[in-house]
Each structure stands twice: as structure tokens, then as C-alpha cells.
Write a protein that holds these residues in place. Structure first.
Motif, PDB file in Angstrom:
ATOM      1  N   ALA A 188     129.270  -8.816   3.669  1.00 24.04           N
ATOM      2  CA  ALA A 188     130.237  -9.588   2.885  1.00 24.04           C
ATOM      3  C   ALA A 188     130.909  -8.712   1.837  1.00 24.04           C
ATOM      4  N   PHE A 189     130.220  -7.632   1.444  1.00 21.05           N
ATOM      5  CA  PHE A 189     130.798  -6.703   0.477  1.00 21.05           C
ATOM      6  C   PHE A 189     131.809  -5.794   1.184  1.00 21.05           C
ATOM      7  N   TRP A 190     132.982  -5.616   0.587  1.00 21.98           N
ATOM      8  CA  TRP A 190     134.039  -4.742   1.089  1.00 21.98           C
ATOM      9  C   TRP A 190     134.532  -5.137   2.486  1.00 21.98           C
ATOM     10  N   SER A 191     134.414  -6.386   2.851  1.00 19.80           N
ATOM     11  CA  SER A 191     134.998  -6.878   4.103  1.00 19.80           C
ATOM     12  C   SER A 191     134.508  -6.090   5.318  1.00 19.80           C
ATOM     13  N   GLN A 192     133.187  -5.886   5.387  1.00 15.52           N
ATOM     14  CA  GLN A 192     132.620  -5.081   6.474  1.00 15.52           C
ATOM     15  C   GLN A 192     132.030  -5.930   7.604  1.00 15.52           C
ATOM     16  N   HIS A 193     132.307  -7.219   7.623  1.00 18.68           N
ATOM     17  CA  HIS A 193     131.719  -8.113   8.616  1.00 18.68           C
ATOM     18  C   HIS A 193     132.036  -7.655  10.044  1.00 18.68           C
ATOM     19  N   HIS A 194     131.002  -7.613  10.885  1.00 15.91           N
ATOM     20  CA  HIS A 194     131.163  -7.227  12.297  1.00 15.91           C
ATOM     21  C   HIS A 194     131.239  -8.487  13.162  1.00 15.91           C
ATOM     22  N   ASP A 195     132.314  -8.582  13.952  1.00 15.98           N
ATOM     23  CA  ASP A 195     132.461  -9.721  14.851  1.00 15.98           C
ATOM     24  C   ASP A 195     132.078  -9.374  16.278  1.00 15.98           C
ATOM     25  N   THR A 196     131.789  -8.096  16.526  1.00 16.66           N
ATOM     26  CA  THR A 196     131.367  -7.642  17.848  1.00 16.66           C
ATOM     27  C   THR A 196     130.479  -6.420  17.681  1.00 16.66           C
ATOM     28  N   TRP A 197     129.523  -6.260  18.585  1.00 13.36           N
ATOM     29  CA  TRP A 197     128.631  -5.101  18.509  1.00 13.36           C
ATOM     30  C   TRP A 197     129.413  -3.795  18.679  1.00 13.36           C
ATOM     31  N   ASP A 198     130.534  -3.845  19.371  1.00 20.80           N
ATOM     32  CA  ASP A 198     131.303  -2.623  19.618  1.00 20.80           C
ATOM     33  C   ASP A 198     131.864  -2.013  18.342  1.00 20.80           C
ATOM     34  N   SER A 199     131.954  -2.796  17.282  1.00 15.64           N
ATOM     35  CA  SER A 199     132.481  -2.245  16.027  1.00 15.64           C
ATOM     36  C   SER A 199     131.404  -1.557  15.190  1.00 15.64           C
ATOM     37  N   VAL A 200     130.156  -1.667  15.617  1.00 17.77           N
ATOM     38  CA  VAL A 200     129.056  -1.045  14.872  1.00 17.77           C
ATOM     39  C   VAL A 200     128.934   0.408  15.300  1.00 17.77           C
ATOM     40  N   ILE A 201     129.016   1.309  14.340  1.00 18.56           N
ATOM     41  CA  ILE A 201     128.981   2.749  14.628  1.00 18.56           C
ATOM     42  C   ILE A 201     128.016   3.445  13.673  1.00 18.56           C
ATOM     43  N   PRO A 202     127.660   4.687  13.969  1.00 18.76           N
ATOM     44  CA  PRO A 202     126.891   5.478  13.001  1.00 18.76           C
ATOM     45  C   PRO A 202     127.703   5.682  11.720  1.00 18.76           C
ATOM     46  N   PRO A 203     127.059   6.075  10.639  1.00 14.10           N
ATOM     47  CA  PRO A 203     127.792   6.314   9.387  1.00 14.10           C
ATOM     48  C   PRO A 203     128.610   7.601   9.455  1.00 14.10           C
TER      49      PRO A 203
END
Length: 654
Positions: A188-203
């Protein structure tokens, strides 16, 4: 399950990494002569030999290794045989570029160094398994084989696409749903919400600060992926040789692996240890790493690598003064090592480590380094009876890699107040007080200890907190430093800035603010000076004891407070003050030093029935030791005291 003592068989292992592929065959026979002269009974072969064993895809060149295995066996020298998977051959990266890791900027780490592999690459894992299988099939029945060594110093980090895909799989297993991940990561902080697993990446590289829980989970993931690589190779060799112990060497106090979890997967826990010979606290750092490794092993452990002289990676690489190599080797034995080994046997003439010392230096057998190695080998033969014996400790220091990872985030109150420095300060205080310590995970059974100290554990799980509360309820003494119990396992700050159960335990009514200190800044307290950190704390009415700050914004507020058997330090006392405080707390809990009245720079450790007394100073000293004892190193009897020369050691049996 096999373990280290199966390999030592009543003797301390002595030797090191041997890289004969760097030398003509006539040198091998000269090496054997020198090894026997030095008392070497174990060598590690094959650590960086993948190109030699498999010069092109699918080829197998084992003749040279056959000769060496036979040579070692014929001369009574055991072999710790390594899987060579830490340094893949150039052909693997050239033909399969997906096996190469990428950094956070997307840059490829090419061959030409070492550790150039992606832990997540299916192709790398397949080729690593094939060369491991070939080695196990060929040498599993060889009489020279005493131990398996998997890979070397696992430390690779990969931010590439295949790692990203595996990271998402790992996260699905951990959280189950995207909603759970979003909650854990606080997206919720900095609008980082993921709506799909494909948007999740390493840092990967970002404009400003990373999501700290994403980074924490990526550290967890990286440790787990490396462990998967390690256990895959371990399982292969175990199929062929279930009776042969398996190890993979840790780097000292290394942040990249969850050392507690890794140790559970090894038959033998081993470590590489390279204190700086110019560091006045080098011996204390060595003792810390040795205590941690012994605790991971829950008994005897293996010093896989140390330097016989200088290393090659510091800005200025100093040799070890006369006697220091022997002293630090015997310190390892005193603190539980059943094997003392080096990188490497013969100093290389080419390559990146040609200025890293060897047991046989560029000066050859007449050189001081080899002569000191010979003396150390003779000493270890005299100490064979210590093999397999244990060290008893009444004090445990708590350490957890997850707390370390979380505490190292980019945006925190002070980058000066990291876990490693605080941990070293607390261990130093106990070491200088002559108090033997174990290490333990915060969820381990602590019932065998009188005192538990927590230098800093920023992240604590609910289970760990309940474990600490139970330890105190059962009569134990708990001493905690600052920045402990701040966050839960998702790096979510607990209400009040510290877990409420811990605040009640220590007698803290309110923790108002953290007041970190600048470099060179200190704060006055009654009876001592605090460094690094301070806190604006309001004590509860029923605290047993407080020591206030004097002057400044925190004047009159508690720097230290105690409620019954639970102590809390909101600052880091200077070394003498911290040592005196911890010695007092230990004495009140019935814990005494190994020897009273130790001169400065002298260390005493009891292993089994043997008392090790080590002089880390450059001047001779006389150490009071009540009663009559036999010194195993000199064969003499000493009464009520022992004289130690510069860097001298005595090993005394009553």
C-alpha cells in the motif's frame, strides 16, 4: 549419519586445499615428501578443477586425478574430494549464457573469475549434477576418500530472468496468494500493489529506495536457492557413499546464507577464517567465528581454510608474524575444531591468487612459513586425544540471519548501528572477561544456559519472543541490547517500536524515540560512556535497577534498566564498561571465567578435560593456574602457573 569424527578417527586433520593441476607431475612427488615431513594427513582435491575434468562438454579426463588419489592413499593421506561446481568452465557460459548470473543493474557476470553461475539456472544445475555424478561413481569406492566437499564458498546472487521466475515460485510457496504477499510487503506504501505474479521481480535497480520486505525475501530466496544447489550435489554423492561425511565451507560471519538452516543439512560444518594479522582484535574475531561455527555444528567442526601467511585481497596484505599462524591454529582447536586446514598447500605462481600464501610459500621448504607449518603439524599430533571432545558454555549469544538481513535495509535510523559491529562488541566483552560462549538461534532450546545475551535482533518472530519470555520465567538471566524486537518476520514495525511483551519484560513503559549517535559522538551515563546509539525511554514503576543518562536531551532517562533477571541496554557502553557489566551479570547468575586473574591478551578455554591457555600478546607472561598440570605440547609438568612466550600456547591436563 556420518560426521567429522568418522574422518578424523582419533586424530586431528591437518592439511589444506591442494591444486596439483597447476604443477607438473614431478612436483607432485615432491609435494608428497613435504606433506609427510609436515605431518599432513588430509588434502582437499578438485575444488576448481571442472575445466581439467571436463575440458569440453561431455568429455571426462580423470587420469590425472586417478594418479593423485592413488598417490595420496599410498602415502597415508586422506582426500576431501570436492565437486568443482563453484567455477564452471568457459564453455558452459559460452554455450549456455543463461547459466551466467546478472547483477541488480542487469549486467552479466562473465567467466574469467569464479562463482560465475546462476543458482537458478536449470542448465547449470544439470551440468553440475552430471560432473558430480561422474566423480561420485568413479571415486566413491576409493580408499583415499574421507569426505566430500560440495562447491566452495557459496555466495552467488542473481537478479536475472530465470532467477526472477524461481523467485515468484518461491514466493507462491511462502505466501500462497497475491493478497498475502501484498500484505506482507506493505505494498500500500508508494503504490506498489501487485495485481499479477508476473509483476513481481527481484530487487533490481530502482529510482530511490527498495521495498525492504522485498529485499528481505530476496535474501531468504537466495540463501534457499544456493542451498538447493548444495543439497542436490550432496544427495548425489550420498547415494554412492552414505558412509562418507559431506561438507560445504562457510565464509566467516557471512550475511548471505542462513547459517543455522545450512548447518542442519551438513554432516560436517566447516568455515574459512582469515583474520587480519595487523588487527589488534584479530584473535577475538577468530574466537567469535569459531564459537559460532561450533554452535552451528553442535560439536566439533572443521577449519577448512586459513592463511599460512598473507592473503591477497586487502589493500595492504601483511604476513603473519612469527608464531601467529601456530597460535591461531591452536585457538581453533581450543574452541572445538577437529581439523585445521589451509588455502592452500603450495603457493601459486600464476593466477589471481599467486600472492595469497601457501603452506609451502614461494620461499620453499626452507622458508619460515613451511617451518612453522611443520611445527603446527607436530603440535596437532600431540593433541590427538582432544578429538571429538566438547566445550561446555553457560552463556549463549543469540544470532539470526533473518534479523541481520532485515536490519541492513537502506532506510534505517543509523547505518552505523549494524548487527555485525554490535555483535562483535558484545562477544569481545565476554571474550575479554574470560567467559566461554555458545551461539544459538532465538527459537532454540535455551534451557541449558544460565545467561542469554541478545546484542541486537531487530526482527524477532512471535515464537522467538515467547522463547525468551519462557527462558526468564524458568530462572534464566536475559541481557538485551538496543534495536531488538522492533519488527516481526515481515519487517513490520511492532506497535510501540518494540514488542509489548519485551517492553513489559524489561520494564519499559514507553519507548519514545531512537536517538542514534554520530561517529565520534558519545553520551554520558552514570558510571560509563555510551556510544553508537541512545534511546528516549520511560521506565515502568516496578523496575529493579536503572542507570540514567547524564546531560543532553536524555538527562535522567534510563540508559540501562533491569526488571528482575531481564536487562536492557539502550546504548553501547565503551568496551571496558560493557565487559565489566556483563562480567557482573554473569557472576550474579553463577557463571565464572575459565581462569581467574588472566593477564591482558591471554585467553583460556576448557575443552573436555584439557585447558588451553593462549597468549595473544607480543610479550612473555606468567599465567596463574592452580594445581599441577601436564603440558601436552612440551611434555613438562607445571605447578600453579605456566609461562608463555610471545604468541605462546599451553595445553594442560590435570
Amino acid at each position: 549419519m556420518p560426521h567429522l569424527n568418522d574422518s578424523t578417527r582419533g586424530r586431528l586433520l591437518f592439511g589444506g586445499d591442494y591444486n596439483p593441476e597447476q604443477w607438473p607431475e614431478e612436483t607432485w612427488h615432491e609435494d608428497i615428501r613435504l606433506m609427510k615431513d609436515a605431518g599432513v594427513n588430509s588434502v582437499t582435491l578438485g575444488v576448481f578443477s571442472w575445466s581439467k575434468l571436463e575440458p569440453e562438454p561431455g568429455a571426462r579426463e580423470f587420469g590425472w586425478l586417478d594418479t593423485l588419489m592413488d598417490l595420496m592413499h599410498g602415502n597415508g593421506i586422506g582426500v576431501v574430494l570436492a565437486t568443482p561446481t563453484a567455477s564452471p568452465p568457459p564453455w558452459l557460459g559460452r554455450l549456455h549464457p543463461q547459466t551466467l548470473p546478472r547483477d541488480a543493474d542487469g549486467h552479466v557476470e562473465h567467466w574469467g573469475g569464479r562463482q560465475h553461475f546462476s543458482h537458478s539456472s536449470a542448465v547449470y544445475r544439470r551440468h553440475a549434477a552430471e560432473i558430480t555424478e561422474a566423480l561420485a561413481a568413479r571415486y566413491g569406492g576409493h580408499p583415499a576418500l574421507t569426505m566430500w566437499h560440495i562447491n566452495n564458498e557459496y555466495c552467488t546472487v542473481d537478479h536475472g530472468d530465470e532467477a526472477a521466475a524461481r523467485f515468484r515460485v518461491w514466493l507462491r510457496r511462502r505466501y500462497g496468494t497475491l493478497d498475502a504477499l501484498n500484505t506482507a510487503w506493505g505494498t500500500a506504501f508508494w503504490s506498489q500493489h501487485h495485481d499479477t505474479w508476473d509483476s513481481v521481480i527481484p530487487p533490481r535497480r530502482v529510482h530511490y529506495l527498495h521495498n525492504p520486505t522485498q529485499v528481505l525475501d530476496f535474501r531468504r530466496f537466495t540463501s534457499d536457492m544456493l542451498l538447493e544447489c548444495c543439497t542436490a550435489e550432496r544427495d548425489i554423492v550420498r547415494r554412492y557413499t552414505p558412509h562418507i561425511p559431506v561438507t560445504s565451507n562457510f565464509m566467516p560471519l557471512w550475511i548471505g546464507q542462513d547459517g543455522w538452516r545450512w548447518a542442519e543439512e551438513e554432516d560436517v560444518v566447516s568455515v574459512d577464517l582469515y583474520p587480519d594479522p595487523r588487527d589488534p582484535l584479530g584473535a577475538q574475531y577468530g574466537a567469535l567465528v569459531q564459537d559460532l561455527t561450533r554452535s552451528q555444528a553442535r560439536g566439533p567442526w572443521m577449519l577448512m581454510e586459513q592463511a599460512a601467511g598473507p592473503v591477497n585481497w586487502r589493500g595492504v596484505n601483511h604476513p603473519k608474524p612469527r608464531g601467529l599462524n601456530r597460535l591461531w591454529s591452536l585457538q581453533a582447536v581450543a574452541r572445538g575444531a577437529d581439523a585445521v586446514c589451509y588455502f592452500q598447500w603450495r603457493q601459486s605462481r600464476q593466477g589471481a591468487e599467486k600472492f595469497h600464501s601457501g603452506m609451502v610459500s614461494h620461499a620453499g621448504e626452507q622458508g619460515r612459513t613451511f617451518q612453522e607449518v611443520k611445527r603446527t603439524g607436530a603440535d596437532l599430533r600431540r593433541l590427538a586425544e582432544v578429538t571429538g571432545t566438547r566445550i561446555a558454555a553457560d552463556i549463549a549469544i543469540l544470532h539470526d540471519w533473518h534479523a541481520w538481513w532485515a536490519g541492513e535495509q537502506q532506510a534505517r535510523p543509523s547505518r552505523r548501528a549494524g548487527l555485525e559491529g554490535v555483535l562483535r562488541a558484545w562477544h569481545r566483552a565476554l571474550w575479554e572477561a574470560g567467559l566461554t560462549t555458545d551461539f544459538a538461534h532465538p527459537e532454540h532450546d535455551l534451557g541449558g544456559y544460565r545467561v542469554v545475551v541478545v546484542p541486537q535482533l531487530y526482527l524477532l518472530t512471535d515464537a522467538a519472543i515467547e522463547n525468551l519470555l519462557g527462558f526468564v520465567r524458568a530462572g534464566g538471566t536475559l541481557v538485551s541490547g538496543f534495536l531488538t524486537g522492533v519488527a516481526d518476520e515481515d519487517d513490520r514495525v511492532r506497535p510501540g517500536g518494540m514488542d509489548a511483551r519485551l517492553r513489559e519484560l524489561f520494564g519499559i513503559r514507553v519507548l519514545h524515540e531512537w536517538w542514534p549517535l554520530e561517529a565520534g559522538e558519545s553520551t554520558e551515563c552514570d558510571g560509563f560512556r555510551g556510544t553508537l546509539w541512545s534511546e528516549e525511554i520511560e521506565a515502568a514503576d516496578d523496575v529493579t535497577e536503572t542507570v540514567p543518562y547524564r546531560g543532553g536531551e536524555l538527562d535522567g532517562l534510563p540508559a540501562l534498566l533491569r526488571r528482575d533477571r531481564a536487562w536492557y541496554l539502550s546504548t553501547l557502553p565503551e568496551p571496558d564498561a560493557l565487559r565489566a557489566l556483563l562480567a557482573r551479570i554473569a557472576a550474579d547468575a553463577g557463571v565464572r571465567p575459565v581462569l581467574d586473574g588472566l593477564p591482558p591478551a591471554v585467553e583460556a578455554v576448557r575443552r573436555g578435560e584439557l585447558l588451553f591457555v593462549l597468549n595473544h600478546g607480543r610479550e612473555p607472561v606468567t599465567v596463574p593456574v592452580p594445581g599441577r598440570h601436564h603440558d601436552l605440547l612440551t611434555g613438562t609438568t607445571v605447578t600453579d602457573g605456566v609461562r608463555l612466550d610471545r604468541y605462546g600456547v599451553a595445553v594442560l591436563r590435570p
